[in-house]
Design a protein around this motif. Sequence first.
Motif, PDB file in Angstrom:
ATOM      1  N   ASP A   1       2.576  -2.249 -43.837  1.00 39.57           N
ATOM      2  CA  ASP A   1       2.005  -3.664 -43.943  1.00 39.57           C
ATOM      3  C   ASP A   1       2.309  -4.168 -45.351  1.00 39.57           C
ATOM      4  O   ASP A   1       2.607  -3.202 -46.308  1.00 39.57           O
ATOM      5  CB  ASP A   1       0.799  -3.961 -43.548  1.00 39.57           C
ATOM      6  CG  ASP A   1      -0.295  -3.212 -44.283  1.00 39.57           C
ATOM      7  OD1 ASP A   1      -0.059  -3.232 -45.335  1.00 39.57           O
ATOM      8  OD2 ASP A   1      -1.272  -2.474 -43.765  1.00 39.57           O
ATOM      9  N   ILE A   2       2.210  -5.247 -45.756  1.00 34.23           N
ATOM     10  CA  ILE A   2       2.680  -5.844 -46.948  1.00 34.23           C
ATOM     11  C   ILE A   2       1.771  -5.301 -48.021  1.00 34.23           C
ATOM     12  O   ILE A   2       1.964  -5.063 -49.251  1.00 34.23           O
ATOM     13  CB  ILE A   2       2.639  -7.508 -47.227  1.00 34.23           C
ATOM     14  CG1 ILE A   2       3.098  -7.771 -48.365  1.00 34.23           C
ATOM     15  CG2 ILE A   2       1.157  -7.965 -46.503  1.00 34.23           C
ATOM     16  CD1 ILE A   2       4.289  -7.365 -48.684  1.00 34.23           C
ATOM     17  N   LEU A   3       0.512  -5.134 -47.664  1.00 31.16           N
ATOM     18  CA  LEU A   3      -0.627  -4.644 -48.795  1.00 31.16           C
ATOM     19  C   LEU A   3      -0.310  -3.088 -49.097  1.00 31.16           C
ATOM     20  O   LEU A   3      -0.324  -2.780 -50.126  1.00 31.16           O
ATOM     21  CB  LEU A   3      -1.933  -4.830 -48.377  1.00 31.16           C
ATOM     22  CG  LEU A   3      -3.125  -4.149 -49.050  1.00 31.16           C
ATOM     23  CD1 LEU A   3      -2.863  -4.805 -50.455  1.00 31.16           C
ATOM     24  CD2 LEU A   3      -4.437  -4.318 -48.672  1.00 31.16           C
ATOM     25  N   ALA A   4       0.208  -2.542 -48.087  1.00 32.16           N
ATOM     26  CA  ALA A   4       0.583  -1.201 -48.154  1.00 32.16           C
ATOM     27  C   ALA A   4       1.773  -0.957 -49.340  1.00 32.16           C
ATOM     28  O   ALA A   4       1.939  -0.437 -50.392  1.00 32.16           O
ATOM     29  CB  ALA A   4       0.887  -0.003 -47.207  1.00 32.16           C
ATOM     30  N   ALA A   5       2.686  -2.003 -48.999  1.00 33.41           N
ATOM     31  CA  ALA A   5       3.877  -1.916 -49.838  1.00 33.41           C
ATOM     32  C   ALA A   5       3.639  -2.296 -51.387  1.00 33.41           C
ATOM     33  O   ALA A   5       4.194  -1.719 -52.234  1.00 33.41           O
ATOM     34  CB  ALA A   5       5.055  -2.935 -49.169  1.00 33.41           C
ATOM     35  N   LYS A   6       2.868  -3.254 -51.544  1.00 28.51           N
ATOM     36  CA  LYS A   6       2.403  -3.682 -52.901  1.00 28.51           C
ATOM     37  C   LYS A   6       1.678  -2.456 -53.549  1.00 28.51           C
ATOM     38  O   LYS A   6       1.790  -2.453 -54.926  1.00 28.51           O
ATOM     39  CB  LYS A   6       1.636  -4.956 -52.762  1.00 28.51           C
ATOM     40  CG  LYS A   6       2.631  -6.283 -52.234  1.00 28.51           C
ATOM     41  CD  LYS A   6       1.715  -7.330 -52.457  1.00 28.51           C
ATOM     42  CE  LYS A   6       2.556  -8.644 -52.298  1.00 28.51           C
ATOM     43  NZ  LYS A   6       1.973  -9.931 -52.371  1.00 28.51           N
TER      44      LYS A   6
ATOM     45  N   ILE B   1       9.581  -6.569 -46.678  1.00 22.96           N
ATOM     46  CA  ILE B   1       8.502  -6.559 -45.746  1.00 22.96           C
ATOM     47  C   ILE B   1       7.851  -8.061 -46.015  1.00 22.96           C
ATOM     48  O   ILE B   1       7.260  -8.670 -44.828  1.00 22.96           O
ATOM     49  CB  ILE B   1       7.261  -5.675 -46.065  1.00 22.96           C
ATOM     50  CG1 ILE B   1       7.926  -4.378 -45.740  1.00 22.96           C
ATOM     51  CG2 ILE B   1       6.191  -5.887 -45.487  1.00 22.96           C
ATOM     52  CD1 ILE B   1       7.097  -3.272 -45.811  1.00 22.96           C
ATOM     53  N   VAL B   2       8.123  -8.779 -47.221  1.00 18.70           N
ATOM     54  CA  VAL B   2       7.333 -10.079 -47.592  1.00 18.70           C
ATOM     55  C   VAL B   2       7.818 -10.863 -46.114  1.00 18.70           C
ATOM     56  O   VAL B   2       6.990 -11.855 -45.576  1.00 18.70           O
ATOM     57  CB  VAL B   2       7.614 -10.566 -48.849  1.00 18.70           C
ATOM     58  CG1 VAL B   2       7.334 -12.083 -48.803  1.00 18.70           C
ATOM     59  CG2 VAL B   2       6.775  -9.903 -49.881  1.00 18.70           C
ATOM     60  N   PRO B   3       9.116 -11.189 -46.038  1.00 20.49           N
ATOM     61  CA  PRO B   3       9.620 -12.254 -44.898  1.00 20.49           C
ATOM     62  C   PRO B   3       8.966 -11.864 -43.632  1.00 20.49           C
ATOM     63  O   PRO B   3       8.863 -12.511 -42.793  1.00 20.49           O
ATOM     64  CB  PRO B   3      11.057 -12.235 -45.097  1.00 20.49           C
ATOM     65  CG  PRO B   3      11.461 -11.127 -46.048  1.00 20.49           C
ATOM     66  CD  PRO B   3      10.615 -10.761 -46.761  1.00 20.49           C
ATOM     67  N   MET B   4       9.197 -10.395 -43.441  1.00 16.44           N
ATOM     68  CA  MET B   4       8.650  -9.817 -42.349  1.00 16.44           C
ATOM     69  C   MET B   4       7.285 -10.193 -41.856  1.00 16.44           C
ATOM     70  O   MET B   4       6.663 -10.433 -40.685  1.00 16.44           O
ATOM     71  CB  MET B   4       8.835  -8.207 -41.792  1.00 16.44           C
ATOM     72  CG  MET B   4      10.315  -7.910 -41.898  1.00 16.44           C
ATOM     73  SD  MET B   4      10.278  -6.161 -41.653  1.00 16.44           S
ATOM     74  CE  MET B   4      12.164  -5.809 -41.465  1.00 16.44           C
ATOM     75  N   SER B   5       6.327  -9.789 -43.101  1.00 10.37           N
ATOM     76  CA  SER B   5       5.084 -10.508 -42.779  1.00 10.37           C
ATOM     77  C   SER B   5       4.778 -11.902 -42.423  1.00 10.37           C
ATOM     78  O   SER B   5       3.719 -12.204 -41.849  1.00 10.37           O
ATOM     79  CB  SER B   5       4.158  -9.984 -44.048  1.00 10.37           C
ATOM     80  OG  SER B   5       4.693 -10.829 -44.915  1.00 10.37           O
TER      81      SER B   5
ATOM     82  N   GLY C   1      12.333   5.597 -39.938  1.00 19.31           N
ATOM     83  CA  GLY C   1      12.716   4.979 -41.291  1.00 19.31           C
ATOM     84  C   GLY C   1      12.446   3.442 -41.323  1.00 19.31           C
ATOM     85  O   GLY C   1      11.817   2.745 -40.462  1.00 19.31           O
ATOM     86  N   VAL C   2      12.848   3.293 -42.480  1.00 22.13           N
ATOM     87  CA  VAL C   2      12.792   1.641 -42.741  1.00 22.13           C
ATOM     88  C   VAL C   2      14.146   0.921 -42.442  1.00 22.13           C
ATOM     89  O   VAL C   2      15.132   1.224 -42.832  1.00 22.13           O
ATOM     90  CB  VAL C   2      12.384   1.342 -44.156  1.00 22.13           C
ATOM     91  CG1 VAL C   2      12.435  -0.262 -44.491  1.00 22.13           C
ATOM     92  CG2 VAL C   2      11.181   1.969 -44.493  1.00 22.13           C
TER      93      VAL C   2
END
Length: 239
Positions: free
Chosen positions: A185-190, A171-175, A144-145
């Motif tokens: 990844d951040i693109l997938a989340a967006k 995810i932004v700060p993780m990236s 999970g997340v």
Amino acid sequence: MRVVISIGGSILAPELDSSRVAAHAAVIESLAAAGCEIGVVVGGGGVARDYIAAARDLGANEVQLDQLGIDVTRINARLLISALGSSAKPTPATDYDAAGDALRRGDISVMGGITPGQTTDAVAAAFAEYVGADLLVYATSTDGVYDADPEADPEAIKYTTMSPTELVDLIVPMSRDAGASAPVDILAAKLLERSGMRTVVLDGSEPSNIESAVLRGDHTGTDVIPPGSSEPALWVETE
């Protein structure tokens, strides 16, 4: 019900084990038999990382490294297709049009990477949006997340549910941290935030976890639920 499943290369083939690939294929075929239209995106995993590291040492540039990784994802996709046999399109789709056409014809549509600079996480999110999927499942190596990398932080907290915007914010700060391990990844989340795609992130090391999540909404992962969506997660009605 139209479902896109993203299977990490490290989940499908952490090593070359035909029985493991066959087990994943059996779950996918079971979902298709239950009435699901199935698209699958396969990652490159450790094999891709090994090839990329070797090529980087040899002087390859970043686009060449991405292309090498894409090639490995397509080899993994072919491996899964071999296990699926006639129920799948015989070659991995190389763009969303071909993948979507195969899905609409009633084939199980399997693909790997597409474009340099884009991970298979993002490919799965874009493919799910392109075909109007009801559910996107990320079969990962974690269950999970979490708010931090659970392997590095034993006190990391897992989310049972969250919104796509909350996933992006996490995810932004993780990236920005090269040492962090984000669930997608951040693109997938967006892309998930843009499309409002209903998503489940779960441990895919046991293939039956995917089947339980799709058929019964039964899983121990994280439901990413867009605003206005009802709980629990969508599932297939079976006799």
